[in-house]
Design an enzyme around this catalytic site. Structure first.
Site, PDB file in Angstrom:
ATOM      1  N   HIS A 294       0.832  -1.196   0.000  1.00 41.72           N
ATOM      2  CA  HIS A 294       0.000   0.000   0.000  1.00 41.72           C
ATOM      3  C   HIS A 294       0.885   1.272   0.000  1.00 41.72           C
ATOM      4  O   HIS A 294       0.752   2.142  -0.855  1.00 41.72           O
ATOM      5  CB  HIS A 294      -0.905  -0.063   1.248  1.00 41.72           C
ATOM      6  CG  HIS A 294      -1.732   1.143   1.525  1.00 41.72           C
ATOM      7  ND1 HIS A 294      -3.095   1.099   1.596  1.00 41.72           N
ATOM      8  CD2 HIS A 294      -1.399   2.422   1.797  1.00 41.72           C
ATOM      9  CE1 HIS A 294      -3.568   2.301   1.881  1.00 41.72           C
ATOM     10  NE2 HIS A 294      -2.539   3.122   2.016  1.00 41.72           N
ATOM     11  N   GLU A 295       1.815   1.325   0.924  1.00 38.72           N
ATOM     12  CA  GLU A 295       2.663   2.513   1.024  1.00 38.72           C
ATOM     13  C   GLU A 295       3.613   2.619  -0.176  1.00 38.72           C
ATOM     14  O   GLU A 295       3.908   3.720  -0.645  1.00 38.72           O
ATOM     15  CB  GLU A 295       3.473   2.503   2.330  1.00 38.72           C
ATOM     16  CG  GLU A 295       2.625   2.474   3.603  1.00 38.72           C
ATOM     17  CD  GLU A 295       1.617   3.617   3.703  1.00 38.72           C
ATOM     18  OE1 GLU A 295       1.829   4.669   3.050  1.00 38.72           O
ATOM     19  OE2 GLU A 295       0.610   3.450   4.412  1.00 38.72           O
TER      20      GLU A 295
END
Ligand code: ADP
Length: 369
Positions: A294-295
């Site tokens: 996600h990051e």
């Protein structure tokens, strides 16, 4: 001294001003050297200092001395500090009170306190009177209040009466601070009252560097503590925020047993201030992997797009209330304009976290909302 009055002592002292008086003649007083990064505001107040030092110079040709100056700016930008510095530079006593204290008071007490405050100042003139948060009592008055004048109104009226009573030769200047000039009663801003306005802006990059220098004067800095870089990565920070940052970094370095404050201490302090403290949250391997993708989604897109700040750090250490991980970009300078392209890039940086999760896990999770 109140003994003779018996039980009345407490009551009689209500009207006494709770103003705090600072000894501005003593060593350690605040001067303009302690105020940094807001040079425009400082320059506008130099004249006030000069006036307090030698009023005759200004009134010689029939001019009227300034009576009131309104300092306008966001919280923590240094309005109180500036007022103290004016008093310190002129070596005159500084009387200060917060208007917010009057809001919930018994009717009549506020006005009595104001009277007393001005009386004390007159007795020790030349002097500075500082009224913080003047908007708390200086709001525009609505149509006739039910049940007569409110406490707020009476207090405000008393301030105006006192200021109108100055001939200008007393050598008293009233400085008032607010972050909401638009709500102020116009009566306050009339000539002969707070007719001078000084805007105290949030500091720019150069200003933040100067403020950081003031607050690191007594802090042993390691060679890798780059103040200019820190100034660049703190847009939107006020003087008070920067002071807090230095303090957090110094505490962190002390806790780590260091003898100097390092760049890493500043960076960690900054992350803690912006995102909240690290949270000891035990996440499963799968969760951490998902957060990592996600990051990384954010980071990759931010890295490859124009119009975005450089990627500074990607982390899967939970922080603050909501962040399970984060991607930090480091601004290279202050931005005063937002273009359509820059806004679009910003949205593009926000979206790919879901995409990353979709690509790798065939579904995305609620966290990506
Ligand atoms: P305000 O009255 O605008 O809310 P303050 O003057 O109370 O802000 O600021 C709080 C503290 O933050 C100050 O005492 C000072 O230590 C620091 N500070 C704020 N602005 C500045 C500045 N421009 N230069 C140096 N220090 C500052």
């Amino acid at each position: 001294a109140q003994g003779g009055l018996g039980g009345m002592g407490g009551l009689m002292s209500i009207g006494r001003s709770k103003a705090r008086r600072y000894d501005t003649q003593a060593a350690g007083r605040v001067t303009f050297d302690d105020v940094a990064g807001i040079d425009d505001a400082k320059n506008e107040l130099v004249e006030i200092v000069d006036f307090l030092k030698s009023p005759a110079k200004y009134t010689r040709l029939g001019g009227v001395a300034p009576k009131g100056v309104l300092l306008i700016g966001a919280p923590g930008t240094g309005k109180t500090l500036l007022a103290k510095a004016v008093a310190g530079e002129a070596a005159v006593p500084f009387f200060s009170m917060s208007a917010a204290e009057f809001v919930e008071m018994i009717v009549g007490v506020g006005a009595a306190r104001v009277r007393d405050l001005f009386k004390q100042a007159r007795e020790q003139a030349p002097a500075i009177i500082f009224i913080d948060e003047i908007d708390a009592i200086g709001r525009a008055r609505g149509p006739v209040a039910i049940g007569g004048a409110s406490e707020q109104e009476q207090t405000l009226q008393q301030i105006l009466t006192e200021m109108d009573g100055f001939t200008g030769r007393e050598g008293i200047i009233v400085l008032a601070a607010t972050n909401q000039p638009d709500v102020l009663d116009r009566a306050l801003l009339r000539p002969g009252r707070f007719d001078r306005r000084v805007v105290v802006n949030l500091p720019d990059k150069v200003g933040r560097e100067a403020i950081l220098k003031v607050h690191t004067r007594n802090v042993p800095l390691a060679a890798d503590a780059a103040i200019p870089e820190l100034a660049a990565s703190t847009p939107g920070f006020s003087g008070a925020d920067l002071k807090n940052l230095v303090n957090e970094a110094a505490l962190l370095a002390a806790r780590r047993g260091e003898s100097e404050v390092h760049g890493k201490d500043f960076h960690d302090a900054l992350e803690k201030i912006v995102l909240g403290p690290e949270r000891p949250l035990l996440l499963s391997r799968e969760d951490r992997e998902r957060i990592a993708y996600h990051e990384s989604g954010h980071a990759l897109v931010a890295y490859s797009l124009p119009n975005t700040d450089p990627v500074h750090k990607v982390s899967i250490i939970p922080r603050g209330l909501a962040a399970l991980g984060y991607m930090m970009q480091r601004p290279e300078g202050d931005r005063y304009l937002m273009t359509q392209a820059a806004l679009e890039s910003r949205i593009q940086v926000l979206l790919p976290c879901t995409l990353a999760e979709e690509l790798l896990f065939d579904d995305d999770c609620a966290g990506a909302q």
